[in-house]
Write an enzyme that holds these catalytic residues in place. Structure first.
Site, PDB file in Angstrom:
ATOM      1  N   TYR A  33     -45.750  40.143   4.358  1.00  0.00           N
ATOM      2  CA  TYR A  33     -45.765  40.856   3.074  1.00  0.00           C
ATOM      3  C   TYR A  33     -44.374  40.930   2.482  1.00  0.00           C
ATOM      4  O   TYR A  33     -43.377  40.626   3.152  1.00  0.00           O
ATOM      5  CB  TYR A  33     -46.353  42.263   3.250  1.00  0.00           C
ATOM      6  CG  TYR A  33     -45.429  43.253   3.932  1.00  0.00           C
ATOM      7  CD1 TYR A  33     -45.171  43.170   5.293  1.00  0.00           C
ATOM      8  CD2 TYR A  33     -44.790  44.266   3.209  1.00  0.00           C
ATOM      9  CE1 TYR A  33     -44.320  44.078   5.922  1.00  0.00           C
ATOM     10  CE2 TYR A  33     -43.948  45.177   3.822  1.00  0.00           C
ATOM     11  CZ  TYR A  33     -43.721  45.078   5.180  1.00  0.00           C
ATOM     12  OH  TYR A  33     -42.869  45.962   5.801  1.00  0.00           O
ATOM     13  N   ARG A  52     -37.768  34.822   1.124  1.00  0.00           N
ATOM     14  CA  ARG A  52     -38.062  35.462   2.426  1.00  0.00           C
ATOM     15  C   ARG A  52     -39.548  35.348   2.758  1.00  0.00           C
ATOM     16  O   ARG A  52     -39.915  35.121   3.909  1.00  0.00           O
ATOM     17  CB  ARG A  52     -37.618  36.925   2.414  1.00  0.00           C
ATOM     18  CG  ARG A  52     -37.792  37.581   3.786  1.00  0.00           C
ATOM     19  CD  ARG A  52     -37.198  38.961   3.843  1.00  0.00           C
ATOM     20  NE  ARG A  52     -37.862  39.875   2.932  1.00  0.00           N
ATOM     21  CZ  ARG A  52     -37.445  41.113   2.663  1.00  0.00           C
ATOM     22  NH1 ARG A  52     -36.354  41.587   3.247  1.00  0.00           N
ATOM     23  NH2 ARG A  52     -38.107  41.882   1.836  1.00  0.00           N
ATOM     24  N   ARG A 100     -63.487  36.462  15.394  1.00  0.00           N
ATOM     25  CA  ARG A 100     -62.298  36.972  16.070  1.00  0.00           C
ATOM     26  C   ARG A 100     -61.897  36.110  17.266  1.00  0.00           C
ATOM     27  O   ARG A 100     -62.438  36.253  18.352  1.00  0.00           O
ATOM     28  CB  ARG A 100     -62.546  38.424  16.503  1.00  0.00           C
ATOM     29  CG  ARG A 100     -61.296  39.101  17.039  1.00  0.00           C
ATOM     30  CD  ARG A 100     -61.566  40.529  17.447  1.00  0.00           C
ATOM     31  NE  ARG A 100     -60.377  41.098  18.041  1.00  0.00           N
ATOM     32  CZ  ARG A 100     -60.013  40.893  19.308  1.00  0.00           C
ATOM     33  NH1 ARG A 100     -60.753  40.161  20.109  1.00  0.00           N
ATOM     34  NH2 ARG A 100     -58.894  41.425  19.779  1.00  0.00           N
ATOM     35  N   LYS A 149     -41.185  39.332   8.285  1.00  0.00           N
ATOM     36  CA  LYS A 149     -41.718  40.542   7.648  1.00  0.00           C
ATOM     37  C   LYS A 149     -43.238  40.570   7.796  1.00  0.00           C
ATOM     38  O   LYS A 149     -43.983  40.225   6.870  1.00  0.00           O
ATOM     39  CB  LYS A 149     -41.284  40.596   6.174  1.00  0.00           C
ATOM     40  CG  LYS A 149     -41.401  41.998   5.571  1.00  0.00           C
ATOM     41  CD  LYS A 149     -40.623  42.088   4.280  1.00  0.00           C
ATOM     42  CE  LYS A 149     -40.895  43.360   3.502  1.00  0.00           C
ATOM     43  NZ  LYS A 149     -40.446  44.582   4.139  1.00  0.00           N
TER      44      LYS A 149
HETATM   45  N1  PLP Z   1     -35.717  46.518   7.633  1.00  0.00           N
HETATM   46  C1  PLP Z   1     -37.037  46.804   7.744  1.00  0.00           C
HETATM   47  C2  PLP Z   1     -37.624  46.923   9.109  1.00  0.00           C
HETATM   48  C3  PLP Z   1     -37.831  46.955   6.604  1.00  0.00           C
HETATM   49  O1  PLP Z   1     -39.138  47.228   6.726  1.00  0.00           O
HETATM   50  C4  PLP Z   1     -37.226  46.848   5.319  1.00  0.00           C
HETATM   51  C5  PLP Z   1     -38.012  47.015   4.101  1.00  0.00           C
HETATM   52  O2  PLP Z   1     -39.179  47.288   4.112  1.00  0.00           O
HETATM   53  C6  PLP Z   1     -35.856  46.577   5.255  1.00  0.00           C
HETATM   54  C7  PLP Z   1     -35.131  46.407   6.428  1.00  0.00           C
HETATM   55  C8  PLP Z   1     -35.161  46.439   3.923  1.00  0.00           C
HETATM   56  O3  PLP Z   1     -35.507  45.227   3.313  1.00  0.00           O
HETATM   57  P1  PLP Z   1     -35.479  45.060   1.728  1.00  0.00           P
HETATM   58  O4  PLP Z   1     -34.109  45.444   1.291  1.00  0.00           O
HETATM   59  O5  PLP Z   1     -35.778  43.636   1.512  1.00  0.00           O
HETATM   60  O6  PLP Z   1     -36.529  45.977   1.189  1.00  0.00           O
END
Ligand code: PLP
Length: 287
Positions: A33, A52, A100, A149
């Site tokens: 996400y 990203r 699943r 992410k």
């Molecule tokens: N680190 C983590 C674990 C995060 O979940 C987030 C944002 O959700 C960030 C850092 C900061 O990332 P960004 O500046 O891209 O929102």
């Protein structure tokens, strides 16, 4: 005005939006996400967020559901249909649905794409920033690929919940060697006694924050000394200032860690300057 959500090619009312019960995002957290800030109805830092997202998909071998341009269009259209002026937009891509099974389905299975936009009042964020936030430290129990992410956010939920129980807004996660990795949903920063801004170097242990990258550009522009290296809680407690960065919070001052004040126990002047610089950048980039 009723809220509209994008789900797999359609813009549907919020209450009617749904994905399949055997979606791999639901069953395995097999999904990635992005959360982008929206200013003046426009995406902030769009290129970095899309880059990203492409990297997260590629690391998990999830075929891109559509081009980066088309995904960005979905985000913009969701913002437009919800008339979000200032807020955030959330985009999620899962590997899709199927019986699943742990192993991946065929590459032809359509990915699930969901996009949700939400408005918030920047004034409320500014009011929080004027006071600064408290942070609680906790062991980092996440997997070793925090650089991707993914929606596998249970450790972050547990950490945030524990922080809230102690009256803190964010948790700072600490690795096995005693170094801060990052916040549960933000990157962690301190300002040393000498005025050097310090944040952990990019590695699989942390998410390469988009706000982090843009802030580093601003530090260079402003000729503020900075270091990308790990720091311990003991060093943070001795710091002059501390703050977090994320797309939702931009630059948010940290005034205490585990109940102990940082600096004067108030938002630091450099932190507030950087917050205002970031704000100027966001307004221009969202113009
Ligand atoms: N680190 C983590 C674990 C995060 O979940 C987030 C944002 O959700 C960030 C850092 C900061 O990332 P960004 O500046 O891209 O929102």
């Amino acid at each position: 005005m009723s809220r509209i959500v994008y789900v797999n090619g359609r813009y549907v009312p919020y209450a009617k939006a749904a994905v399949h019960v055997e979606d791999r995002g639901f069953q395995f957290a097999d999904a990635v996400y992005e959360v982008c800030q929206v200013r003046n109805g426009h995406l902030v830092d769009e290129a970095r967020h899309m880059a990203r997202l492409a990297r997260s998909l590629s690391e998990l071998k999830i075929p891109a559901p559509m081009s980066a341009g088309a995904l960005a269009h979905v985000m913009r259209e969701t913002i437009r249909r919800n008339r979000v002026n200032d807020g955030v937009v959330y985009l999620q891509v899962t590997r899709g649905e199927g019986p699943r099974e742990f192993v991946f389905p065929s590459q032809d299975v359509p990915r699930t794409v969901v996009c949700i936009a939400r408005a918030f009042a920047p004034d409320l964020q500014d009011a929080t920033a004027a006071d600064g936030i408290a942070v609680k430290t906790l062991p980092d129990i996440r997997w070793r690929r925090a650089d991707i992410k993914t929606v596998m956010l249970l450790p972050a939920c547990l950490a945030k919940e524990a922080a809230r129980g102690d009256g803190a807004r964010e948790a700072w996660l600490v690795d096995d060697k005693g170094f801060v990795t990052e916040g549960a949903s933000s990157n962690a920063w301190i300002v040393s006694r000498e005025g050097t801004v310090i944040t952990r170097q990019i590695a699989p242990a942390i998410l390469a924050g988009v706000t982090r990258a843009t802030l580093i550009d601003l530090l260079r522009e402003e000729k503020v000394a900075y270091e990308e290296r790990a720091f311990r809680i003991s060093e943070a407690l001795e710091a002059r200032e501390a703050f977090i960065t994320s797309a939702t919070n931009t630059v948010m001052p940290v005034v205490s860690i585990d109940g102990r004040p940082i600096g004067e126990g108030r938002p630091g002047p450099l932190t507030l300057r950087l917050r205002s610089k970031f704000d100027q950048f966001a307004v221009i980039s969202g113009a």
